[in-house]
Scaffold this motif. Structure first.
Motif, PDB file in Angstrom:
ATOM      1  N   UNK A  65       4.935  10.371   2.490  1.00  0.00           N
ATOM      2  CA  UNK A  65       4.679   9.223   1.637  1.00  0.00           C
ATOM      3  C   UNK A  65       4.961   7.988   2.465  1.00  0.00           C
ATOM      4  N   UNK A  66       3.975   7.108   2.604  1.00  0.00           N
ATOM      5  CA  UNK A  66       4.160   5.888   3.399  1.00  0.00           C
ATOM      6  C   UNK A  66       4.065   4.679   2.482  1.00  0.00           C
ATOM      7  N   UNK A  67       5.129   3.877   2.494  1.00  0.00           N
ATOM      8  CA  UNK A  67       5.167   2.618   1.774  1.00  0.00           C
ATOM      9  C   UNK A  67       5.009   1.513   2.807  1.00  0.00           C
ATOM     10  N   UNK A  68       4.000   0.693   2.644  1.00  0.00           N
ATOM     11  CA  UNK A  68       3.744  -0.388   3.593  1.00  0.00           C
ATOM     12  C   UNK A  68       3.504  -1.671   2.813  1.00  0.00           C
ATOM     13  N   UNK A 111      13.959 -12.368   4.346  1.00  0.00           N
ATOM     14  CA  UNK A 111      13.166 -11.856   5.463  1.00  0.00           C
ATOM     15  C   UNK A 111      11.694 -11.823   5.071  1.00  0.00           C
ATOM     16  N   UNK A 112      10.868 -12.298   5.980  1.00  0.00           N
ATOM     17  CA  UNK A 112       9.428 -12.286   5.770  1.00  0.00           C
ATOM     18  C   UNK A 112       8.799 -11.386   6.821  1.00  0.00           C
ATOM     19  N   UNK A 113       7.603 -10.920   6.542  1.00  0.00           N
ATOM     20  CA  UNK A 113       6.881 -10.096   7.497  1.00  0.00           C
ATOM     21  C   UNK A 113       6.538  -8.745   6.910  1.00  0.00           C
ATOM     22  N   UNK A 114       6.012  -7.863   7.757  1.00  0.00           N
ATOM     23  CA  UNK A 114       5.579  -6.551   7.277  1.00  0.00           C
ATOM     24  C   UNK A 114       6.734  -5.554   7.320  1.00  0.00           C
ATOM     25  N   UNK A 115       6.597  -4.506   6.520  1.00  0.00           N
ATOM     26  CA  UNK A 115       7.615  -3.470   6.459  1.00  0.00           C
ATOM     27  C   UNK A 115       6.946  -2.140   6.192  1.00  0.00           C
ATOM     28  N   UNK A 116       7.598  -1.073   6.627  1.00  0.00           N
ATOM     29  CA  UNK A 116       7.124   0.293   6.443  1.00  0.00           C
ATOM     30  C   UNK A 116       8.301   1.186   6.109  1.00  0.00           C
ATOM     31  N   UNK A 117       8.021   2.212   5.340  1.00  0.00           N
ATOM     32  CA  UNK A 117       9.005   3.261   5.101  1.00  0.00           C
ATOM     33  C   UNK A 117       8.230   4.552   4.918  1.00  0.00           C
ATOM     34  N   UNK A 118       8.620   5.600   5.616  1.00  0.00           N
ATOM     35  CA  UNK A 118       7.946   6.890   5.526  1.00  0.00           C
ATOM     36  C   UNK A 118       8.971   7.916   5.051  1.00  0.00           C
ATOM     37  N   UNK A 119       8.598   8.644   3.984  1.00  0.00           N
ATOM     38  CA  UNK A 119       9.475   9.650   3.389  1.00  0.00           C
ATOM     39  C   UNK A 119       8.744  10.980   3.318  1.00  0.00           C
ATOM     40  N   UNK A 176       0.862  -1.189   0.000  1.00  0.00           N
ATOM     41  CA  UNK A 176       0.000   0.000   0.000  1.00  0.00           C
ATOM     42  C   UNK A 176       0.893   1.233   0.000  1.00  0.00           C
ATOM     43  N   UNK A 177       0.453   2.228  -0.751  1.00  0.00           N
ATOM     44  CA  UNK A 177       1.152   3.503  -0.857  1.00  0.00           C
ATOM     45  C   UNK A 177       0.142   4.568  -0.465  1.00  0.00           C
ATOM     46  N   UNK A 178       0.471   5.365   0.554  1.00  0.00           N
ATOM     47  CA  UNK A 178      -0.442   6.417   0.992  1.00  0.00           C
ATOM     48  C   UNK A 178       0.304   7.746   1.099  1.00  0.00           C
ATOM     49  N   UNK A 231       2.067   5.403  -8.598  1.00  0.00           N
ATOM     50  CA  UNK A 231       2.887   4.264  -8.184  1.00  0.00           C
ATOM     51  C   UNK A 231       2.715   3.130  -9.183  1.00  0.00           C
ATOM     52  N   UNK A 232       3.828   2.446  -9.468  1.00  0.00           N
ATOM     53  CA  UNK A 232       3.821   1.330 -10.413  1.00  0.00           C
ATOM     54  C   UNK A 232       4.771   0.256  -9.897  1.00  0.00           C
ATOM     55  N   UNK A 233       4.385  -1.007 -10.046  1.00  0.00           N
ATOM     56  CA  UNK A 233       5.216  -2.137  -9.612  1.00  0.00           C
ATOM     57  C   UNK A 233       5.560  -2.984 -10.827  1.00  0.00           C
ATOM     58  N   UNK A 234       6.842  -3.215 -11.049  1.00  0.00           N
ATOM     59  CA  UNK A 234       7.284  -4.065 -12.152  1.00  0.00           C
ATOM     60  C   UNK A 234       8.617  -4.708 -11.794  1.00  0.00           C
ATOM     61  N   UNK A 235       8.746  -5.986 -12.060  1.00  0.00           N
ATOM     62  CA  UNK A 235      10.010  -6.719 -11.867  1.00  0.00           C
ATOM     63  C   UNK A 235      10.565  -6.578 -10.452  1.00  0.00           C
ATOM     64  N   UNK A 236       9.680  -6.572  -9.449  1.00  0.00           N
ATOM     65  CA  UNK A 236      10.136  -6.514  -8.064  1.00  0.00           C
ATOM     66  C   UNK A 236      10.494  -5.136  -7.564  1.00  0.00           C
TER      67      UNK A 236
END
Length: 138
Positions: free
Chosen positions: A66-69, A85-93, A58-60, A106-111
């Protein structure tokens, strides 16, 4: 007589203990990002291999941030060893000043998750004059 004992710890527990000494909690999985400007756009790229962008990312945009979760889900199979590593992650910019949620894509391609937005206009430095006020005479 003084007795000395040796305590052996695994790296994870030792790191957790060191982090607690500094008043922080052990780090959760971190998203690696790169930020750059390309023409009139600011680009944020995040390496997120092995996730389903429809279910796990999710991108909010909220209040200038900007929060990437997301979450990388563990696969069910017998394994001897894993470095993934498995599990949840967050990054706030922090977003450029004046960025509106509708300006962000936002676009997702090739990882790789690629988030784009307008680049901030350059601000020219300006000298601010310092005034001098005389102290009152008593």
């Amino acid at each position: 007589m003084t007795t000395t004992s040796v305590v052996r710890r695994d790296g994870a527990s030792l790191m957790g203990e060191l982090m607690s000494w500094f008043g922080t909690v052990p780090m959760q999985q971190e998203i690696k990002v790169e930020e750059y400007q390309e023409g009139e756009r600011r680009i944020v790229r995040a390496d997120l291999p092995g996730v389903d962008p429809d279910k796990d990312i999710s991108v909010t945009v909220d209040d200038g941030l900007l929060r990437l979760h997301g979450e990388r889900r563990a696969e069910e199979h017998d394994r001897y060893r894993t470095e993934i590593r498995y599990g949840s992650f967050d990054r706030v910019l922090t977003l450029p000043s004046g960025t509106q949620p509708g300006d962000v894509t936002a676009e997702y391609a090739d990882g790789v998750l690629t988030v784009t937005m307008p680049a901030p206009a350059p601000v020219e430095p300006k000298a601010i004059p310092v005034t001098h006020r005389e102290a009152p005479v008593e």
